[in-house]
Design a protein around this motif. Structure first.
Motif, PDB file in Angstrom:
ATOM      1  N   LEU A   1       0.817  -1.189   0.136  1.00  0.00           N
ATOM      2  CA  LEU A   1      -0.142   0.123  -0.006  1.00  0.00           C
ATOM      3  C   LEU A   1       1.009   1.284  -0.020  1.00  0.00           C
ATOM      4  CD1 LEU A   1      -2.544  -0.989   2.625  1.00  0.00           C
ATOM      5  CD2 LEU A   1      -2.784  -1.293   0.235  1.00  0.00           C
ATOM      6  N   GLY A   2       0.272   2.211  -0.814  1.00  0.00           N
ATOM      7  CA  GLY A   2       1.285   3.556  -0.793  1.00  0.00           C
ATOM      8  C   GLY A   2       2.301   3.638  -1.748  1.00  0.00           C
ATOM      9  N   SER A   3       3.122   2.468  -2.017  1.00  0.00           N
ATOM     10  CA  SER A   3       4.015   2.485  -3.076  1.00  0.00           C
ATOM     11  C   SER A   3       4.269   1.015  -3.130  1.00  0.00           C
ATOM     12  CB  SER A   3       5.335   3.313  -2.578  1.00  0.00           C
ATOM     13  OG  SER A   3       5.904   2.884  -1.557  1.00  0.00           O
ATOM     14  N   PRO A   4       4.944   0.645  -4.314  1.00  0.00           N
ATOM     15  CA  PRO A   4       5.462  -0.469  -4.614  1.00  0.00           C
ATOM     16  C   PRO A   4       6.504  -1.231  -3.626  1.00  0.00           C
ATOM     17  CG  PRO A   4       5.679   0.584  -6.640  1.00  0.00           C
ATOM     18  CD  PRO A   4       5.395   1.725  -5.520  1.00  0.00           C
ATOM     19  N   ASP A   5       7.075  -0.676  -2.664  1.00  0.00           N
ATOM     20  CA  ASP A   5       8.032  -1.210  -1.915  1.00  0.00           C
ATOM     21  C   ASP A   5       7.537  -0.416  -0.396  1.00  0.00           C
ATOM     22  OD1 ASP A   5       8.889   1.176  -2.331  1.00  0.00           O
ATOM     23  OD2 ASP A   5      11.028   0.804  -2.520  1.00  0.00           O
ATOM     24  N   GLY A   6       6.346  -0.015  -0.199  1.00  0.00           N
ATOM     25  CA  GLY A   6       5.980   0.603   0.923  1.00  0.00           C
ATOM     26  C   GLY A   6       6.076  -0.402   2.140  1.00  0.00           C
ATOM     27  N   PRO A   7       5.896   0.122   3.463  1.00  0.00           N
ATOM     28  CA  PRO A   7       6.194  -0.520   4.771  1.00  0.00           C
ATOM     29  C   PRO A   7       4.918  -1.341   5.200  1.00  0.00           C
ATOM     30  CG  PRO A   7       5.933   1.646   5.378  1.00  0.00           C
ATOM     31  CD  PRO A   7       6.030   1.571   3.660  1.00  0.00           C
ATOM     32  N   TYR A   8       3.806  -1.050   4.550  1.00  0.00           N
ATOM     33  CA  TYR A   8       2.446  -1.878   4.666  1.00  0.00           C
ATOM     34  C   TYR A   8       2.473  -2.738   3.363  1.00  0.00           C
ATOM     35  CZ  TYR A   8       1.239   1.765   7.956  1.00  0.00           C
ATOM     36  OH  TYR A   8       0.939   2.772   8.885  1.00  0.00           O
ATOM     37  N   TYR A   9       2.659  -4.129   3.939  1.00  0.00           N
ATOM     38  CA  TYR A   9       2.404  -5.109   2.960  1.00  0.00           C
ATOM     39  C   TYR A   9       2.445  -6.537   3.694  1.00  0.00           C
ATOM     40  CZ  TYR A   9       6.964  -7.145   4.640  1.00  0.00           C
ATOM     41  OH  TYR A   9       8.079  -7.685   5.552  1.00  0.00           O
TER      42      TYR A   9
ATOM     43  N   ARG B   1       3.332  -3.947  11.416  1.00  0.00           N
ATOM     44  CA  ARG B   1       3.285  -5.339  11.478  1.00  0.00           C
ATOM     45  C   ARG B   1       3.266  -6.169  12.994  1.00  0.00           C
ATOM     46  NH1 ARG B   1       4.768  -7.595   6.937  1.00  0.00           N
ATOM     47  NH2 ARG B   1       5.666  -9.411   7.321  1.00  0.00           N
ATOM     48  N   ILE B   2       2.470  -7.041  13.144  1.00  0.00           N
ATOM     49  CA  ILE B   2       2.256  -7.729  14.355  1.00  0.00           C
ATOM     50  C   ILE B   2       3.138  -9.026  14.131  1.00  0.00           C
ATOM     51  CG2 ILE B   2       0.946  -8.955  16.207  1.00  0.00           C
ATOM     52  CD1 ILE B   2      -1.398  -7.176  15.271  1.00  0.00           C
ATOM     53  N   ILE B   3       4.226  -9.281  14.596  1.00  0.00           N
ATOM     54  CA  ILE B   3       5.327 -10.349  14.410  1.00  0.00           C
ATOM     55  C   ILE B   3       4.924 -11.749  15.145  1.00  0.00           C
ATOM     56  CG2 ILE B   3       6.962  -8.770  13.607  1.00  0.00           C
ATOM     57  CD1 ILE B   3       8.402  -8.981  16.482  1.00  0.00           C
ATOM     58  N   ALA B   4       5.508 -12.538  14.475  1.00  0.00           N
ATOM     59  CA  ALA B   4       5.124 -14.262  15.226  1.00  0.00           C
ATOM     60  C   ALA B   4       6.200 -13.994  16.386  1.00  0.00           C
ATOM     61  CB  ALA B   4       5.706 -15.011  14.193  1.00  0.00           C
ATOM     62  N   PRO B   5       5.869 -14.783  17.421  1.00  0.00           N
ATOM     63  CA  PRO B   5       6.812 -14.943  18.426  1.00  0.00           C
ATOM     64  C   PRO B   5       8.181 -15.444  18.204  1.00  0.00           C
ATOM     65  CG  PRO B   5       4.979 -16.750  18.572  1.00  0.00           C
ATOM     66  CD  PRO B   5       4.569 -15.407  17.603  1.00  0.00           C
ATOM     67  N   ALA B   6       8.426 -16.259  17.215  1.00  0.00           N
ATOM     68  CA  ALA B   6       9.642 -16.964  17.016  1.00  0.00           C
ATOM     69  C   ALA B   6      10.578 -15.670  16.591  1.00  0.00           C
ATOM     70  CB  ALA B   6       9.646 -18.102  16.222  1.00  0.00           C
ATOM     71  N   ALA B   7      10.072 -14.588  15.874  1.00  0.00           N
ATOM     72  CA  ALA B   7      10.584 -13.540  15.523  1.00  0.00           C
ATOM     73  C   ALA B   7      10.989 -12.470  16.560  1.00  0.00           C
ATOM     74  CB  ALA B   7       9.862 -12.822  14.473  1.00  0.00           C
ATOM     75  N   ASP B   8      10.623 -12.637  17.619  1.00  0.00           N
ATOM     76  CA  ASP B   8      10.832 -11.577  18.660  1.00  0.00           C
ATOM     77  C   ASP B   8      11.962 -12.177  19.524  1.00  0.00           C
ATOM     78  OD1 ASP B   8       9.929  -9.168  20.426  1.00  0.00           O
ATOM     79  OD2 ASP B   8       9.990 -10.457  21.907  1.00  0.00           O
ATOM     80  N   PRO B   9      12.834 -11.321  19.988  1.00  0.00           N
ATOM     81  CA  PRO B   9      14.334 -11.650  20.793  1.00  0.00           C
ATOM     82  C   PRO B   9      13.791 -12.246  22.144  1.00  0.00           C
ATOM     83  CG  PRO B   9      14.669  -9.352  19.552  1.00  0.00           C
ATOM     84  CD  PRO B   9      13.092 -10.094  19.551  1.00  0.00           C
TER      85      PRO B   9
ATOM     86  N   GLU C   1     -11.090 -21.697 -11.733  1.00  0.00           N
ATOM     87  CA  GLU C   1     -11.367 -20.649 -12.763  1.00  0.00           C
ATOM     88  C   GLU C   1     -11.022 -19.290 -12.393  1.00  0.00           C
ATOM     89  OE1 GLU C   1     -15.732 -19.145 -14.958  1.00  0.00           O
ATOM     90  OE2 GLU C   1     -15.444 -20.523 -13.134  1.00  0.00           O
ATOM     91  N   TRP C   2     -11.204 -18.722 -10.981  1.00  0.00           N
ATOM     92  CA  TRP C   2     -10.817 -17.430 -10.732  1.00  0.00           C
ATOM     93  C   TRP C   2     -10.440 -17.333  -8.991  1.00  0.00           C
ATOM     94  CZ3 TRP C   2     -14.373 -15.937  -7.503  1.00  0.00           C
ATOM     95  CH2 TRP C   2     -15.732 -15.983  -8.062  1.00  0.00           C
ATOM     96  N   LEU C   3      -9.549 -16.622  -8.713  1.00  0.00           N
ATOM     97  CA  LEU C   3      -9.280 -16.477  -7.386  1.00  0.00           C
ATOM     98  C   LEU C   3      -9.424 -14.912  -7.107  1.00  0.00           C
ATOM     99  CD1 LEU C   3      -7.869 -17.577  -4.873  1.00  0.00           C
ATOM    100  CD2 LEU C   3      -5.755 -16.546  -5.637  1.00  0.00           C
ATOM    101  N   LEU C   4     -10.269 -14.535  -6.308  1.00  0.00           N
ATOM    102  CA  LEU C   4     -10.071 -12.900  -5.843  1.00  0.00           C
ATOM    103  C   LEU C   4      -9.306 -12.809  -4.601  1.00  0.00           C
ATOM    104  CD1 LEU C   4     -14.219 -12.311  -5.855  1.00  0.00           C
ATOM    105  CD2 LEU C   4     -12.318 -11.937  -7.712  1.00  0.00           C
ATOM    106  N   VAL C   5      -8.504 -11.853  -4.425  1.00  0.00           N
ATOM    107  CA  VAL C   5      -7.846 -11.538  -3.120  1.00  0.00           C
ATOM    108  C   VAL C   5      -8.098 -10.113  -2.686  1.00  0.00           C
ATOM    109  CG1 VAL C   5      -5.398 -11.269  -2.425  1.00  0.00           C
ATOM    110  CG2 VAL C   5      -5.932 -12.761  -4.199  1.00  0.00           C
ATOM    111  N   ALA C   6      -8.679  -9.991  -1.500  1.00  0.00           N
ATOM    112  CA  ALA C   6      -9.127  -8.983  -0.820  1.00  0.00           C
ATOM    113  C   ALA C   6      -8.053  -8.238  -0.152  1.00  0.00           C
ATOM    114  CB  ALA C   6     -10.306  -8.850  -0.205  1.00  0.00           C
ATOM    115  N   VAL C   7      -7.716  -6.985  -0.303  1.00  0.00           N
ATOM    116  CA  VAL C   7      -6.283  -6.397   0.601  1.00  0.00           C
ATOM    117  C   VAL C   7      -6.897  -5.282   1.355  1.00  0.00           C
ATOM    118  CG1 VAL C   7      -4.281  -5.138   0.214  1.00  0.00           C
ATOM    119  CG2 VAL C   7      -4.912  -6.794  -1.401  1.00  0.00           C
ATOM    120  N   GLY C   8      -6.816  -5.200   2.577  1.00  0.00           N
ATOM    121  CA  GLY C   8      -7.305  -4.180   3.430  1.00  0.00           C
ATOM    122  C   GLY C   8      -6.217  -3.493   3.960  1.00  0.00           C
ATOM    123  N   PHE C   9      -6.644  -2.623   4.940  1.00  0.00           N
ATOM    124  CA  PHE C   9      -5.432  -1.845   5.824  1.00  0.00           C
ATOM    125  C   PHE C   9      -5.845  -1.655   7.428  1.00  0.00           C
ATOM    126  CE2 PHE C   9      -4.337   2.438   7.360  1.00  0.00           C
ATOM    127  CZ  PHE C   9      -2.839   2.215   7.221  1.00  0.00           C
TER     128      PHE C   9
END
Length: 326
Positions: free
Chosen positions: A119-127, A204-212, A318-326
């Motif tokens: 969101l915002g730009s092709p490499d923005g922090p919301y992804y 982001r809300i990170i997974a517990p294994a990623a937290d020191p 046949e098709w796949l819809l992907v909904a992207v929220g914020f």
């Protein structure tokens, strides 16, 4: 649904043969009906909706163009006005577009693919992203929270044989304010897990294994230690959360530890009513199940044990819809 094969009548039926033939047919039909009604849930993903999903959330699907490859993917802006279509981007296989420019991807055969959304730009922090493997005539894929929560995502798969199913985040995650989601996470989890929604907020809300704090030497490094040892597992807390180390090939054991059912009889370890009911448990994963369509989410690597993940797989896509929220 398969139909019962036609049973031809005997060439010269006598009264006795005709009666036995009729009885055999009745018994065969009864057996078939019993089998169909007693069959277990689909092994290839969540049960279909029983018809087309008519929720307005997914919009009009009548104008989706036919795929030239395997299936047509359409990306939907469900950011509630936070971002216009020209600031909602998708990336696949080195190709990036805003959905204002190109909302469709004609998905080819691929293995272990990912489709990213920014969101915002092709490499923005919301992804965030979805994962999939696409065969000549089959779609296999899922949303995932194994690494982190970045954006609300949901996907709807429709196949040519009428299978129609949605998986991913609940409608609430799409409609509520982003800050509300983060705060609900903090309010719903025990103290050691609260940091997961704080260290990289608001992105982001990170997974517990990623937290020191859950890694060796961290304040919560022994979170799972005593419980794991009580069932004969000598693994670090981080390895339990990430199903790594000695648990890398042990899906059942790793899932049982994360769900706090490892001390229960085997026949109860697949009962969702038993999951996450005591400490220690993966409360990060629990939150995403509590906020997922039909309670199905990928909260840790082996969350597909007992068919609890957001994985869906079916022929004739046949098709796949992907909904992207914020």
């Amino acid at each position: 649904m398969a139909t019962t094969p036609h049973m031809p009548a005997p060439a010269h039926p006598t009264g006795t043969v005709r009666t036995r033939t009729a009885l055999a047919l009745v018994l065969a039909l009864a057996a078939c009906l019993f089998t169909l009604t007693q069959a277990p849930a689909r092994a290839d993903g969540p049960a279909a909706s029983g018809g087309l999903i008519t929720d307005d959330f997914w919009g009009d699907t009548s104008d989706i163009p036919p795929a030239q490859n395997v299936l047509q993917v359409k990306v939907l802006n469900r950011t509630n006005g936070a971002y216009p279509d020209d600031q909602v981007y998708w990336t696949f296989n080195g190709e990036t577009h805003s959905i204002a420019e190109q909302p469709y991807l004609d998905m080819p055969v691929n293995s272990s693919g990912r489709m990213y959304f920014h969101l915002g730009s092709p490499d923005g922090p919301y992804y965030d992203f979805i994962e999939f493997t696409v065969g000549d005539n089959r779609f296999n894929g899922n949303t995932t929270r194994v690494d982190a929560y970045g954006l609300p995502l949901a996907m709807r798969l429709h196949t040519r044989d009428g299978y129609d199913v949605e998986v991913g985040d609940s409608r609430q995650l799409f409609t509520e304010d982003r800050a509300t989601t983060f705060q609900r996470f903090v309010d719903s989890v025990p103290e050691p897990f609260k940091v997961l929604a704080q260290s990289q907020a608001p992105y982001r809300i990170i997974a517990p294994a990623a937290d020191p704090s859950f890694r060796p030497g961290g304040a919560n490094a022994d979170y799972f230690t005593a419980y794991a040892q009580s069932v004969g597992v000598n693994a670090s807390t981080a390895d339990i959360f990430s199903c790594a180390g000695s648990l890398a090939g042990d899906a059942e054991r790793c899932a049982a530890l994360n769900r706090h059912v490892a001390t229960l009889p085997a026949d109860q370890q697949h009962d969702p009513a038993q999951f996450y009911s005591a400490e220690p448990a993966n409360h990060y994963a629990k939150f995403w199940h509590d906020n997922a369509l039909n309670g199905l989410a990928y909260g840790f690597p082996y969350d597909d044990v007992a068919d609890q993940s957001s994985y869906v797989s079916h022929d004739n896509p046949e098709w796949l819809l992907v909904a992207v929220g914020f």
